[in-house]
Structure formats: C-alpha cells, structure tokens
Scaffold this motif. Structure first.
Motif, PDB file in Angstrom:
ATOM      1  N   VAL A 109     -17.202 -59.662  75.688  1.00 13.81           N
ATOM      2  CA  VAL A 109     -17.272 -60.764  74.739  1.00 13.81           C
ATOM      3  C   VAL A 109     -18.605 -61.483  74.929  1.00 13.81           C
ATOM      4  CG1 VAL A 109     -16.149 -62.879  73.917  1.00 13.81           C
ATOM      5  CG2 VAL A 109     -14.766 -60.997  74.826  1.00 13.81           C
ATOM      6  N   GLU A 110     -18.936 -61.734  76.172  1.00 15.61           N
ATOM      7  CA  GLU A 110     -20.239 -62.241  76.612  1.00 15.61           C
ATOM      8  C   GLU A 110     -20.292 -61.973  78.107  1.00 15.61           C
ATOM      9  OE1 GLU A 110     -19.722 -66.865  77.565  1.00 15.61           O
ATOM     10  OE2 GLU A 110     -19.320 -66.410  75.447  1.00 15.61           O
ATOM     11  N   PRO A 111     -21.456 -62.005  78.728  1.00 16.70           N
ATOM     12  CA  PRO A 111     -21.509 -61.760  80.171  1.00 16.70           C
ATOM     13  C   PRO A 111     -20.558 -62.684  80.935  1.00 16.70           C
ATOM     14  CG  PRO A 111     -23.711 -61.688  79.268  1.00 16.70           C
ATOM     15  CD  PRO A 111     -22.820 -62.148  78.161  1.00 16.70           C
ATOM     16  N   GLY A 112     -19.689 -62.090  81.717  1.00 13.24           N
ATOM     17  CA  GLY A 112     -18.711 -62.850  82.490  1.00 13.24           C
ATOM     18  C   GLY A 112     -17.369 -63.003  81.805  1.00 13.24           C
TER      19      GLY A 112
ATOM     20  N   GLY B 251       4.333 -53.320  63.449  1.00 10.84           N
ATOM     21  CA  GLY B 251       3.230 -53.493  64.385  1.00 10.84           C
ATOM     22  C   GLY B 251       3.282 -54.818  65.109  1.00 10.84           C
ATOM     23  N   TYR B 252       2.668 -54.837  66.282  1.00  8.82           N
ATOM     24  CA  TYR B 252       2.541 -56.069  67.058  1.00  8.82           C
ATOM     25  C   TYR B 252       1.244 -56.790  66.667  1.00  8.82           C
ATOM     26  CZ  TYR B 252       6.355 -54.839  70.267  1.00  8.82           C
ATOM     27  OH  TYR B 252       7.572 -54.549  70.818  1.00  8.82           O
ATOM     28  N   TYR B 253       1.179 -58.047  67.070  1.00 12.95           N
ATOM     29  CA  TYR B 253       0.014 -58.871  66.745  1.00 12.95           C
ATOM     30  C   TYR B 253      -0.284 -59.767  67.948  1.00 12.95           C
ATOM     31  CZ  TYR B 253      -3.099 -61.754  63.845  1.00 12.95           C
ATOM     32  OH  TYR B 253      -4.179 -62.406  63.313  1.00 12.95           O
ATOM     33  N   SER B 254      -1.549 -59.881  68.307  1.00  9.69           N
ATOM     34  CA  SER B 254      -1.942 -60.671  69.471  1.00  9.69           C
ATOM     35  C   SER B 254      -2.063 -62.144  69.138  1.00  9.69           C
ATOM     36  CB  SER B 254      -3.287 -60.177  70.018  1.00  9.69           C
ATOM     37  OG  SER B 254      -3.196 -58.849  70.466  1.00  9.69           O
TER      38      SER B 254
ATOM     39  N   PRO C  52     -13.497 -65.926  70.560  1.00  7.73           N
ATOM     40  CA  PRO C  52     -13.537 -65.563  69.146  1.00  7.73           C
ATOM     41  C   PRO C  52     -12.313 -64.721  68.799  1.00  7.73           C
ATOM     42  CG  PRO C  52     -15.090 -64.234  70.402  1.00  7.73           C
ATOM     43  CD  PRO C  52     -14.578 -65.290  71.342  1.00  7.73           C
ATOM     44  N   PHE C  53     -11.936 -64.695  67.523  1.00 11.58           N
ATOM     45  CA  PHE C  53     -10.727 -63.972  67.141  1.00 11.58           C
ATOM     46  C   PHE C  53     -10.864 -63.456  65.725  1.00 11.58           C
ATOM     47  CE2 PHE C  53      -6.150 -63.725  65.918  1.00 11.58           C
ATOM     48  CZ  PHE C  53      -5.718 -62.912  66.965  1.00 11.58           C
ATOM     49  N   ASP C  54     -10.521 -62.188  65.552  1.00 12.11           N
ATOM     50  CA  ASP C  54     -10.503 -61.566  64.229  1.00 12.11           C
ATOM     51  C   ASP C  54      -9.070 -61.616  63.722  1.00 12.11           C
ATOM     52  OD1 ASP C  54     -10.154 -59.582  62.169  1.00 12.11           O
ATOM     53  OD2 ASP C  54     -12.096 -58.760  62.704  1.00 12.11           O
ATOM     54  N   VAL C  55      -8.818 -62.463  62.738  1.00 13.14           N
ATOM     55  CA  VAL C  55      -7.449 -62.685  62.261  1.00 13.14           C
ATOM     56  C   VAL C  55      -6.883 -61.420  61.634  1.00 13.14           C
ATOM     57  CG1 VAL C  55      -6.046 -64.018  60.641  1.00 13.14           C
ATOM     58  CG2 VAL C  55      -7.872 -65.140  61.928  1.00 13.14           C
ATOM     59  N   GLU C  56      -7.697 -60.660  60.935  1.00 13.49           N
ATOM     60  CA  GLU C  56      -7.207 -59.468  60.250  1.00 13.49           C
ATOM     61  C   GLU C  56      -6.690 -58.428  61.238  1.00 13.49           C
ATOM     62  OE1 GLU C  56      -6.077 -56.915  57.300  1.00 13.49           O
ATOM     63  OE2 GLU C  56      -6.730 -59.000  57.086  1.00 13.49           O
ATOM     64  N   SER C  57      -7.464 -58.132  62.264  1.00 11.79           N
ATOM     65  CA  SER C  57      -7.067 -57.104  63.233  1.00 11.79           C
ATOM     66  C   SER C  57      -6.242 -57.667  64.378  1.00 11.79           C
ATOM     67  CB  SER C  57      -8.312 -56.412  63.798  1.00 11.79           C
ATOM     68  OG  SER C  57      -9.097 -57.328  64.550  1.00 11.79           O
ATOM     69  N   GLY C  58      -6.271 -58.994  64.553  1.00 10.36           N
ATOM     70  CA  GLY C  58      -5.559 -59.584  65.684  1.00 10.36           C
ATOM     71  C   GLY C  58      -6.192 -59.229  67.012  1.00 10.36           C
TER      72      GLY C  58
ATOM     73  N   TYR D  12     -14.523 -60.796  79.313  1.00  6.60           N
ATOM     74  CA  TYR D  12     -14.230 -59.443  78.844  1.00  6.60           C
ATOM     75  C   TYR D  12     -12.789 -59.346  78.342  1.00  6.60           C
ATOM     76  CZ  TYR D  12     -18.361 -58.949  81.692  1.00  6.60           C
ATOM     77  OH  TYR D  12     -19.614 -59.138  82.215  1.00  6.60           O
ATOM     78  N   VAL D  13     -12.525 -58.296  77.565  1.00  4.78           N
ATOM     79  CA  VAL D  13     -11.178 -58.026  77.080  1.00  4.78           C
ATOM     80  C   VAL D  13     -10.865 -56.544  77.272  1.00  4.78           C
ATOM     81  CG1 VAL D  13     -10.991 -59.893  75.390  1.00  4.78           C
ATOM     82  CG2 VAL D  13     -12.112 -57.754  74.737  1.00  4.78           C
ATOM     83  N   THR D  14      -9.585 -56.250  77.432  1.00  9.23           N
ATOM     84  CA  THR D  14      -9.136 -54.870  77.519  1.00  9.23           C
ATOM     85  C   THR D  14      -7.708 -54.787  77.006  1.00  9.23           C
ATOM     86  OG1 THR D  14      -9.009 -52.917  78.955  1.00  9.23           O
ATOM     87  CG2 THR D  14      -8.214 -54.990  79.881  1.00  9.23           C
ATOM     88  N   GLY D  15      -7.291 -53.585  76.616  1.00 10.14           N
ATOM     89  CA  GLY D  15      -5.939 -53.396  76.107  1.00 10.14           C
ATOM     90  C   GLY D  15      -5.819 -53.786  74.645  1.00 10.14           C
ATOM     91  N   TRP D  16      -4.627 -54.166  74.250  1.00 10.30           N
ATOM     92  CA  TRP D  16      -4.347 -54.423  72.829  1.00 10.30           C
ATOM     93  C   TRP D  16      -5.089 -55.631  72.283  1.00 10.30           C
ATOM     94  CZ3 TRP D  16       1.629 -53.363  72.128  1.00 10.30           C
ATOM     95  CH2 TRP D  16       1.847 -51.978  72.190  1.00 10.30           C
ATOM     96  N   ILE D  17      -5.392 -56.621  73.100  1.00 10.34           N
ATOM     97  CA  ILE D  17      -6.169 -57.754  72.614  1.00 10.34           C
ATOM     98  C   ILE D  17      -7.600 -57.299  72.291  1.00 10.34           C
ATOM     99  CG2 ILE D  17      -6.910 -58.489  74.932  1.00 10.34           C
ATOM    100  CD1 ILE D  17      -6.055 -60.795  71.957  1.00 10.34           C
ATOM    101  N   LYS D  18      -7.992 -56.161  72.826  1.00  8.74           N
ATOM    102  CA  LYS D  18      -9.320 -55.599  72.588  1.00  8.74           C
ATOM    103  C   LYS D  18      -9.326 -54.626  71.406  1.00  8.74           C
ATOM    104  CE  LYS D  18     -12.501 -52.302  74.848  1.00  8.74           C
ATOM    105  NZ  LYS D  18     -12.677 -51.463  76.062  1.00  8.74           N
ATOM    106  N   ARG D  19      -8.367 -53.702  71.379  1.00  7.37           N
ATOM    107  CA  ARG D  19      -8.419 -52.629  70.381  1.00  7.37           C
ATOM    108  C   ARG D  19      -7.288 -52.672  69.357  1.00  7.37           C
ATOM    109  NH1 ARG D  19      -5.883 -49.967  74.737  1.00  7.37           N
ATOM    110  NH2 ARG D  19      -4.045 -48.749  74.128  1.00  7.37           N
ATOM    111  N   GLY D  20      -6.359 -53.614  69.499  1.00  9.18           N
ATOM    112  CA  GLY D  20      -5.203 -53.668  68.615  1.00  9.18           C
ATOM    113  C   GLY D  20      -4.063 -52.844  69.193  1.00  9.18           C
ATOM    114  N   PRO D  21      -2.848 -53.053  68.676  1.00  2.76           N
ATOM    115  CA  PRO D  21      -1.664 -52.405  69.251  1.00  2.76           C
ATOM    116  C   PRO D  21      -1.517 -50.959  68.812  1.00  2.76           C
ATOM    117  CG  PRO D  21      -1.022 -53.787  67.425  1.00  2.76           C
ATOM    118  CD  PRO D  21      -2.497 -53.990  67.593  1.00  2.76           C
ATOM    119  N   VAL D  22      -2.442 -50.123  69.244  1.00 10.60           N
ATOM    120  CA  VAL D  22      -2.412 -48.706  68.897  1.00 10.60           C
ATOM    121  C   VAL D  22      -2.587 -47.882  70.154  1.00 10.60           C
ATOM    122  CG1 VAL D  22      -3.263 -49.009  66.549  1.00 10.60           C
ATOM    123  CG2 VAL D  22      -4.893 -48.746  68.412  1.00 10.60           C
TER     124      VAL D  22
END
Length: 447
Positions: free
Chosen positions: A345-348, A320-323, A330-336, A350-360
């Motif tokens: 993340v807060e108004p203004g 698996g890949y890791y971000s 903020p960052f969740d180390v377990e899920s990357g 945002y995240v999308t893609g693997w940094i958002k949902r993980g490399p799946v």
C-alpha cells in the motif's frame, strides 16, 4: 538496524499466518531477526477456517495443523480479542512496529441488487455460516421455519449452505457444532432446497469433491434437470482447459440422467436461471422470480425474456464475500479490496489475502499471495524505506493493551481453549464442541 525487525500481522487466518511463515523463512529472520505479533479480533485464531468452513468438512479444517505449526514458532506471538482500530489504531501500530500487514479477509456478504432482497426471510449466506459455525458475535438462534428454500449462487459457500439446510441435525451432531446449533437444526423444516445459477454447468464454481459429497447423505436427493445440461464453444473450451470444471460438469451430467430416488430431502441444482426479484407478501418472502438465460457462444449468457416464479419461503444469497473497509487505508468499493502494488500500500504498510485480491481462489492460492506481499515488504526494508518503530520492545504492546483495559488472549490461551473444547467434545463422544459466547472463550483462555 541491529534489533529484530518488528512486524504486526492483523488477522490470524491462513493469509496472515502464511505471511508470518514467509517472514520466518526469509533471510531477514537470520539477520537481524524478526519478531511477529499476530493480532486477531476473535479470541481464537484461524479466521474463516474456524468460522467459515462447514463443520462437516473436517478434511479442510485439517489445514489448522499446518497453521498451528507456524504459530508455535517462538518468534510469533498471538494477541487475540484485539480489534483494529478500536483497540489499536494505525498510528499506534506504527508506534510499535516497523511494518504492518493487513490480512483481515472478507467477512460480509456481497450485496445483490434485486427487488425484494431485503424482505423478511431473505438472508446473507455469511450470517448463516457464522451461526452454524458458532461465531460469538451473531445471535444464538436462527429462523428455520421455511419448507422451500432458495440458495442464490453456485460456489462452495452456496453448497455448504444448501447441504447444512438439507441434512438432519443428527447427521451433523458428530461434528463440532455447538449445542445451540444442534438444537436449532432440529427445528429445521426445510424439505426442498433450490440452488440457482445464472450460467451453465461448465461455469459453476463448485469444487468437484464438495459437489460429490452432496450425494453422500442418506437424506439428500440431488436433482439436476437434463435441460440444464448445455454447452457452447466457450463452455467446451473451459472444460478442456480446466480439469476441475470438467469434473464438475461430468458429475452434473450423471445426476441429470439418473432416476429420482426417494430420499426425504430434495436438493435441486438449477442452471440458466438468473434471479431477478424476491417476491414478497406482508413484508416477507413468498417466492422467487428468475429469468431463463441461454449461452451466447463465449461461455457467458444472455436473458431470454422468459420468466418463472418459484414457490419459495426463504432466500439465502451466496454471491460472494465482501471485505470491510479498513480505517485510514484506501479502499476500492467496487472490488471490496485495498489498492496495492504487489501487496504494498505504501512502504511499511501491506495487504495480503482476500482484502488484497478479493474473495477468490482456494486456500492454496493464499500462500503464493502472502509470498508476494512479503517480498515487497523485504524489498522496502532492504532499500531503507522503513522509518522504524518508536517503541519496538515487545513488552511495550503488552503494557499498552493492559493500560487500555483490553482483555487479550495469547497462543498459550488458545491452547487452553482448544483443550477445553476437546474436553467438552470427549464428554459427548465427539472430537470437539465449540464454545460460543465470547466471555466464556476468554475465561477458558485465561485472558
């Protein structure tokens, strides 16, 4: 707000470009309008489509055509060779943009915590993929002296790594591989490739087409042990409910019952073998120890306490890949991943893609992911949540980067680089030859 909405998208892979496309198709693109700058740390766009897809998969790379059409839109600008946060910090991005969407993907290898994984001759798959895909920031050479190689993982990246190691250099020459990669692969001594998965055929994450393509090479003999074909109730339910899983299992079954042929390179697909230790001697890999597993009725497995040592010279982990953690987010180390609410993340921000949902998920999943994030962005805009950029004029970003001495590329620059790579390919009767050194990419782009 009477002026166009100013958006920065950090990352020019499919996730970032799909987010830009969703913005252009929204109502805000009509009134008050939208102006999007796509920022990319590489001199060339398209992220893992350029640097993460095996060169012998031109069909998958064909998605670039669709991404190209989006980037051609006049509301979008590309700023390549611009790194976050070295060239633009979060505070500076907010100075120029009303909202920032991070689509930075996942480029590192996920760790595998077993003894010996750090020995010489043990590698992360991502590093090898970057090498054969001509990434400018990795070494130009790769040690390919091992005759017996283990690949840990049963996803498409594991298949790519195994296939590139098992093919001959001349088989890959018609692709876009750079000259240094072709020269390196000519020195490859691998004759046996062993791919290990800890669960069974029904749980393999291969795409059916990618799996079948292993068998198309005249130099690769794919071998599956009949004892590795086993299913429990959970596995049968998976096959019934997932057409792709069923197709993969059927292909593996057919390979398990056929006679072994005489193609020179042997590629073994092993199931129910859980790696527990990379064996070493004098600091380098000399073997791999696995524990035999068995199905527990649910499709998961448990250890049997039976171990086997394999004669292996080199190990590639493709688990698996890791971000990378993003500064000031903020960052969740377990899920990357970056914690978020529907991409917010807060108004203004945002995240999308693997940094958002993980490399799946496959590339197609990325479009729906981007649509969700953009919907959150538009809802915040409609609710008046944006504070507004202090310097929203597009030329302010250009001036800032020039003043900072950043040598950035543009969409027009990419088209020049693209033309030059195609020209180099044409000289050799190939579609394209990638330019690898960053400075040469910048020169060809007219940065």
């Amino acid at each position: 707000m009477t002026r166009p909405l100013r958006i920065a998208v950090v990352g020019s892979g499919p996730a970032g470009i799909y987010a830009a496309d969703a913005l252009l198709k929204s109502d805000v693109a009509q009134d008050p309008g939208v102006s999007i700058d796509v920022l990319e740390r590489m001199p060339a766009p398209f992220g893992l489509i350029r640097y993460g897809v095996a060169p012998d998969h031109p069909r998958i790379k064909g998605i670039v055509t669709a991404l190209h059409q989006v980037m051609d839109k006049p509301q979008i600008r590309l700023f390549g060779n611009v790194d976050y946060p070295a060239d633009l910090t979060l505070d500076e991005l907010r100075r120029f943009y009303d909202a920032v969407v991070f689509a930075t993907g996942a480029n590192a290898d996920r760790e595998l915590g077993i003894p010996g994984i750090g020995l010489e001759g043990s590698y992360g798959a991502a590093d090898f993929v970057f090498w054969y895909d001509g990434h400018p920031d990795v070494p130009r050479t790769w040690p390919l002296t091992a005759e017996k190689v283990a690949v840990l993982g049963v996803g498409n990246v594991a298949l790519d790594v195994a296939r590139i190691l098992a093919k001959t250099a001349d088989e890959l020459l018609p692709t876009e591989i750079p000259g240094n990669v072709h020269e390196g692969l000519k020195q490859n001594r691998a004759k046996e490739i062993h791919v290990f998965g800890r669960r069974g055929p029904a749980q393999a994450k291969f795409s059916p087409m990618e799996l079948r393509e292993l068998d198309h090479s005249p130099n690769i003999e794919v071998i599956v042990d009949p004892e590795d074909i086993d299913y429990d109730e959970g596995s049968i339910a998976t096959r019934r409910g997932n057409k792709q899983a069923d197709m993969v299992a059927s292909t593996l079954e057919n390979w398990a019952i056929r006679d072994v042929g005489d193609r020179p390179h042997k590629l073994y697909l092993h199931f129910f073998e859980s790696p527990v230790e990379v064996l070493g001697e004098d600091g380098r890999v000399v073997g791999l120890r696995t524990e035999r597993t068995e199905l527990d009725g649910t499709g998961n497995v448990r250890g049997t306490g039976r171990f086997r040592d394999w004669d292996i010279d080199s190990v590639y982990r493709a688990v698996g890949y890791y971000s990378e953690e993003l500064q000031k987010l903020p960052f969740d180390v377990e899920s990357g991943t970056v914690p978020h609410d529907a991409g917010r993340v807060e108004p203004g921000l945002y995240v999308t893609g693997w940094i958002k949902r993980g490399p799946v998920g496959l590339i197609g999943h990325t479009k729906g992911d981007a649509n969700e994030t953009v919907a959150s962005l538009l809802a915040d805009h409609a609710a008046g949540e944006f504070t507004g950029a202090a310097e929203p004029e597009p030329e302010a970003v250009d001036a800032f980067l020039r003043e900072r001495g950043v040598r950035y590329t543009t969409w027009e620059g990419w088209q020049r680089l693209d033309a030059r790579e195609r020209e180099l390919g044409g000289e050799q009767g190939r579609e394209r030859v990638k330019i690898v050194p960053r400075e040469e990419m910048l020169d060809a782009s007219g940065a």
